[in-house]
Scaffold this motif. Structure first.
Motif, PDB file in Angstrom:
ATOM      1  N   GLU A   1      -8.768 -24.334   9.852  1.00 22.53           N
ATOM      2  CA  GLU A   1      -9.532 -23.322  10.679  1.00 22.53           C
ATOM      3  C   GLU A   1      -8.977 -21.847   9.913  1.00 22.53           C
ATOM      4  OE1 GLU A   1     -10.895 -21.691  15.027  1.00 22.53           O
ATOM      5  OE2 GLU A   1      -9.516 -23.735  14.810  1.00 22.53           O
ATOM      6  N   ILE A   2      -9.952 -20.886   9.735  1.00 23.74           N
ATOM      7  CA  ILE A   2      -9.555 -19.527   9.132  1.00 23.74           C
ATOM      8  C   ILE A   2      -9.460 -18.601  10.654  1.00 23.74           C
ATOM      9  CG2 ILE A   2     -10.344 -17.761   7.864  1.00 23.74           C
ATOM     10  CD1 ILE A   2     -11.978 -19.471   6.074  1.00 23.74           C
ATOM     11  N   ASP A   3      -8.341 -17.984  10.489  1.00 22.83           N
ATOM     12  CA  ASP A   3      -8.090 -16.799  11.437  1.00 22.83           C
ATOM     13  C   ASP A   3      -8.921 -15.693  11.107  1.00 22.83           C
ATOM     14  OD1 ASP A   3      -6.952 -14.988  12.924  1.00 22.83           O
ATOM     15  OD2 ASP A   3      -5.119 -15.987  13.285  1.00 22.83           O
ATOM     16  N   LEU A   4      -9.969 -15.605  11.557  1.00 25.37           N
ATOM     17  CA  LEU A   4     -11.013 -14.412  11.508  1.00 25.37           C
ATOM     18  C   LEU A   4     -10.417 -12.882  11.510  1.00 25.37           C
ATOM     19  CD1 LEU A   4     -14.125 -15.418  12.888  1.00 25.37           C
ATOM     20  CD2 LEU A   4     -13.499 -15.729  10.624  1.00 25.37           C
ATOM     21  N   GLY A   5      -9.603 -12.648  12.620  1.00 24.40           N
ATOM     22  CA  GLY A   5      -8.943 -11.409  12.727  1.00 24.40           C
ATOM     23  C   GLY A   5      -7.787 -11.279  11.612  1.00 24.40           C
ATOM     24  N   LYS A   6      -6.949 -12.131  11.348  1.00 20.98           N
ATOM     25  CA  LYS A   6      -5.842 -11.740  10.461  1.00 20.98           C
ATOM     26  C   LYS A   6      -6.248 -11.742   9.111  1.00 20.98           C
ATOM     27  CE  LYS A   6      -2.414 -13.704  13.363  1.00 20.98           C
ATOM     28  NZ  LYS A   6      -1.238 -14.870  13.396  1.00 20.98           N
ATOM     29  N   THR A   7      -7.448 -12.726   8.849  1.00 18.02           N
ATOM     30  CA  THR A   7      -8.247 -12.404   7.419  1.00 18.02           C
ATOM     31  C   THR A   7      -8.842 -11.048   7.132  1.00 18.02           C
ATOM     32  OG1 THR A   7      -8.521 -15.007   7.459  1.00 18.02           O
ATOM     33  CG2 THR A   7      -9.911 -13.457   5.967  1.00 18.02           C
ATOM     34  N   ARG A   8      -9.542 -10.458   8.214  1.00 20.96           N
ATOM     35  CA  ARG A   8     -10.076  -9.209   8.272  1.00 20.96           C
ATOM     36  C   ARG A   8      -9.223  -8.099   8.138  1.00 20.96           C
ATOM     37  NH1 ARG A   8     -10.059  -5.447  11.859  1.00 20.96           N
ATOM     38  NH2 ARG A   8      -9.654  -6.988  13.783  1.00 20.96           N
ATOM     39  N   ILE A   9      -7.696  -8.331   8.620  1.00 17.38           N
ATOM     40  CA  ILE A   9      -6.789  -7.296   8.445  1.00 17.38           C
ATOM     41  C   ILE A   9      -6.212  -7.261   6.982  1.00 17.38           C
ATOM     42  CG2 ILE A   9      -4.247  -6.862   9.203  1.00 17.38           C
ATOM     43  CD1 ILE A   9      -5.230  -7.577  12.054  1.00 17.38           C
ATOM     44  N   LYS A  10      -6.016  -8.457   6.490  1.00 21.50           N
ATOM     45  CA  LYS A  10      -5.574  -8.616   5.254  1.00 21.50           C
ATOM     46  C   LYS A  10      -6.455  -8.216   3.989  1.00 21.50           C
ATOM     47  CE  LYS A  10      -3.061 -12.052   2.547  1.00 21.50           C
ATOM     48  NZ  LYS A  10      -2.532 -13.519   2.296  1.00 21.50           N
ATOM     49  N   VAL A  11      -7.847  -8.334   4.507  1.00 16.94           N
ATOM     50  CA  VAL A  11      -8.980  -7.820   3.415  1.00 16.94           C
ATOM     51  C   VAL A  11      -8.944  -6.139   3.690  1.00 16.94           C
ATOM     52  CG1 VAL A  11     -11.307  -7.844   2.999  1.00 16.94           C
ATOM     53  CG2 VAL A  11     -10.182  -9.932   3.394  1.00 16.94           C
ATOM     54  N   THR A  12      -8.697  -5.818   4.707  1.00 20.24           N
ATOM     55  CA  THR A  12      -8.734  -4.486   5.218  1.00 20.24           C
ATOM     56  C   THR A  12      -7.643  -3.786   4.342  1.00 20.24           C
ATOM     57  OG1 THR A  12      -9.868  -4.602   7.070  1.00 20.24           O
ATOM     58  CG2 THR A  12      -8.628  -2.448   6.834  1.00 20.24           C
ATOM     59  N   GLN A  13      -6.438  -4.193   4.390  1.00 21.35           N
ATOM     60  CA  GLN A  13      -5.372  -3.911   3.568  1.00 21.35           C
ATOM     61  C   GLN A  13      -5.707  -3.821   2.213  1.00 21.35           C
ATOM     62  OE1 GLN A  13      -2.367  -6.329   5.336  1.00 21.35           O
ATOM     63  NE2 GLN A  13      -1.825  -4.803   7.120  1.00 21.35           N
ATOM     64  N   PHE A  14      -6.121  -4.803   1.768  1.00 23.06           N
ATOM     65  CA  PHE A  14      -6.340  -5.062   0.307  1.00 23.06           C
ATOM     66  C   PHE A  14      -7.350  -4.018  -0.086  1.00 23.06           C
ATOM     67  CE2 PHE A  14      -9.271  -6.768  -3.131  1.00 23.06           C
ATOM     68  CZ  PHE A  14      -8.382  -6.987  -4.137  1.00 23.06           C
ATOM     69  N   MET A  15      -8.284  -3.775   0.406  1.00 22.45           N
ATOM     70  CA  MET A  15      -9.458  -2.695  -0.080  1.00 22.45           C
ATOM     71  C   MET A  15      -8.799  -1.325   0.266  1.00 22.45           C
ATOM     72  SD  MET A  15     -12.015  -4.535  -0.941  1.00 22.45           S
ATOM     73  CE  MET A  15     -13.129  -3.235  -1.053  1.00 22.45           C
ATOM     74  N   ASP A  16      -8.028  -1.117   1.217  1.00 20.41           N
ATOM     75  CA  ASP A  16      -7.343   0.207   1.117  1.00 20.41           C
ATOM     76  C   ASP A  16      -6.351   0.313   0.074  1.00 20.41           C
ATOM     77  OD1 ASP A  16      -8.736   0.943   3.385  1.00 20.41           O
ATOM     78  OD2 ASP A  16      -7.233   0.450   5.061  1.00 20.41           O
ATOM     79  N   ASN A  17      -5.745  -0.574  -0.241  1.00 20.83           N
ATOM     80  CA  ASN A  17      -4.577  -0.358  -1.305  1.00 20.83           C
ATOM     81  C   ASN A  17      -5.019  -0.903  -2.556  1.00 20.83           C
ATOM     82  OD1 ASN A  17      -2.885   0.821   0.806  1.00 20.83           O
ATOM     83  ND2 ASN A  17      -2.499  -1.360   1.572  1.00 20.83           N
ATOM     84  N   GLN A  18      -4.865  -2.001  -2.897  1.00 16.97           N
ATOM     85  CA  GLN A  18      -4.913  -2.576  -4.218  1.00 16.97           C
ATOM     86  C   GLN A  18      -6.344  -2.514  -4.715  1.00 16.97           C
ATOM     87  OE1 GLN A  18      -3.840  -4.457  -1.846  1.00 16.97           O
ATOM     88  NE2 GLN A  18      -1.669  -5.323  -2.593  1.00 16.97           N
ATOM     89  N   TYR A  19      -7.547  -2.514  -4.236  1.00 18.10           N
ATOM     90  CA  TYR A  19      -8.753  -2.163  -4.757  1.00 18.10           C
ATOM     91  C   TYR A  19      -8.870  -0.536  -5.029  1.00 18.10           C
ATOM     92  CZ  TYR A  19     -13.880  -1.565  -4.926  1.00 18.10           C
ATOM     93  OH  TYR A  19     -15.054  -1.473  -5.348  1.00 18.10           O
ATOM     94  N   GLN A  20      -8.346   0.177  -4.252  1.00 16.79           N
ATOM     95  CA  GLN A  20      -8.378   1.530  -4.509  1.00 16.79           C
ATOM     96  C   GLN A  20      -7.473   1.695  -5.950  1.00 16.79           C
ATOM     97  OE1 GLN A  20     -10.233   3.551  -3.468  1.00 16.79           O
ATOM     98  NE2 GLN A  20     -10.959   2.122  -1.835  1.00 16.79           N
ATOM     99  N   GLN A  21      -6.131   1.055  -6.099  1.00 21.41           N
ATOM    100  CA  GLN A  21      -5.561   1.090  -7.277  1.00 21.41           C
ATOM    101  C   GLN A  21      -6.194   0.563  -8.381  1.00 21.41           C
ATOM    102  OE1 GLN A  21      -1.806  -0.639  -6.403  1.00 21.41           O
ATOM    103  NE2 GLN A  21      -1.298   0.851  -4.733  1.00 21.41           N
ATOM    104  N   LEU A  22      -6.790  -0.510  -8.338  1.00 23.74           N
ATOM    105  CA  LEU A  22      -7.542  -1.002  -9.338  1.00 23.74           C
ATOM    106  C   LEU A  22      -8.675   0.064  -9.815  1.00 23.74           C
ATOM    107  CD1 LEU A  22      -7.951  -4.991  -8.308  1.00 23.74           C
ATOM    108  CD2 LEU A  22      -6.612  -4.136 -10.255  1.00 23.74           C
ATOM    109  N   LYS A  23      -9.477   0.581  -8.790  1.00 26.66           N
ATOM    110  CA  LYS A  23     -10.468   1.400  -9.407  1.00 26.66           C
ATOM    111  C   LYS A  23      -9.793   2.577 -10.016  1.00 26.66           C
ATOM    112  CE  LYS A  23     -13.455   2.571  -6.206  1.00 26.66           C
ATOM    113  NZ  LYS A  23     -14.504   3.080  -5.192  1.00 26.66           N
ATOM    114  N   TYR A  24      -8.686   3.199  -9.509  1.00 26.90           N
ATOM    115  CA  TYR A  24      -8.094   4.256 -10.249  1.00 26.90           C
ATOM    116  C   TYR A  24      -7.742   3.960 -11.810  1.00 26.90           C
ATOM    117  CZ  TYR A  24      -4.909   7.882 -11.513  1.00 26.90           C
ATOM    118  OH  TYR A  24      -4.355   8.974 -12.211  1.00 26.90           O
ATOM    119  N   LEU A  25      -7.264   2.776 -11.855  1.00 26.00           N
ATOM    120  CA  LEU A  25      -6.553   2.242 -13.077  1.00 26.00           C
ATOM    121  C   LEU A  25      -7.816   2.056 -14.130  1.00 26.00           C
ATOM    122  CD1 LEU A  25      -4.170   1.423 -14.816  1.00 26.00           C
ATOM    123  CD2 LEU A  25      -4.379  -0.949 -13.826  1.00 26.00           C
TER     124      LEU A  25
END
Length: 145
Positions: A14-38
């Motif tokens: 069973e997927i933990d929706l809340g914790k997955t959302r937090i992890k996705v949010t952190q990814f989009m705020d950090n790594q995705y922004q860095q990838l876009k910049y790079l």
């Protein structure tokens, strides 16, 4: 290769929706922004022939930067494809919250949904995004209970 080798068989977890959302949010705020910049930064520099010194190097730094940029562009393309593969309302809420940084009020006005409905749809959108992303990349943002 069999289907079970191709697809992850975590159907019984069973997927933990809340914790997955937090992890996705952190990814989009950090790594995705860095990838876009790079992906959008040019690794090439202007050439100057003043005071040229011959150096031997084990690696070509401009080539490695260009390769990094190409890899970042590919990741950004795949991530954007995963976002765009969400249904319209999930995509609107996902982009509104995580890319455009819209307020709850703006999302309510945009979608016509209540704040509670938006949170539920956002959790589901993040979960679906994480599942699709883990199928096509080495990025795993899913958190299980």
């Amino acid at each position: 290769m069999q289907l079970s080798d191709l697809l992850d068989n975590n159907d019984n977890k069973e997927i933990d929706l809340g914790k997955t959302r937090i992890k996705v949010t952190q990814f989009m705020d950090n790594q995705y922004q860095q990838l876009k910049y790079l992906a959008n930064t040019s690794p090439l520099q202007s050439v100057s022939y003043d005071n040229i010194q011959v150096q031997t190097s084990q690696s070509n730094s401009i080539e490695s930067k260009a390769i990094k940029q190409l890899q970042a562009k590919e990741y950004v393309r795949i991530i954007d494809d995963c976002i765009n593969s969400l249904d319209d309302i999930k995509k609107t809420i996902f982009k509104g919250k995580l890319i455009d940084y819209l307020t709850s009020y703006q999302l309510e006005e945009l979608t016509g949904y209540s704040e509670r409905q938006i949170l539920r749809i956002s959790n589901n959108a993040c979960c679906e995004f994480a599942q699709k992303l883990s199928l096509v990349t080495d990025i795993n943002l899913i958190v299980y209970k």
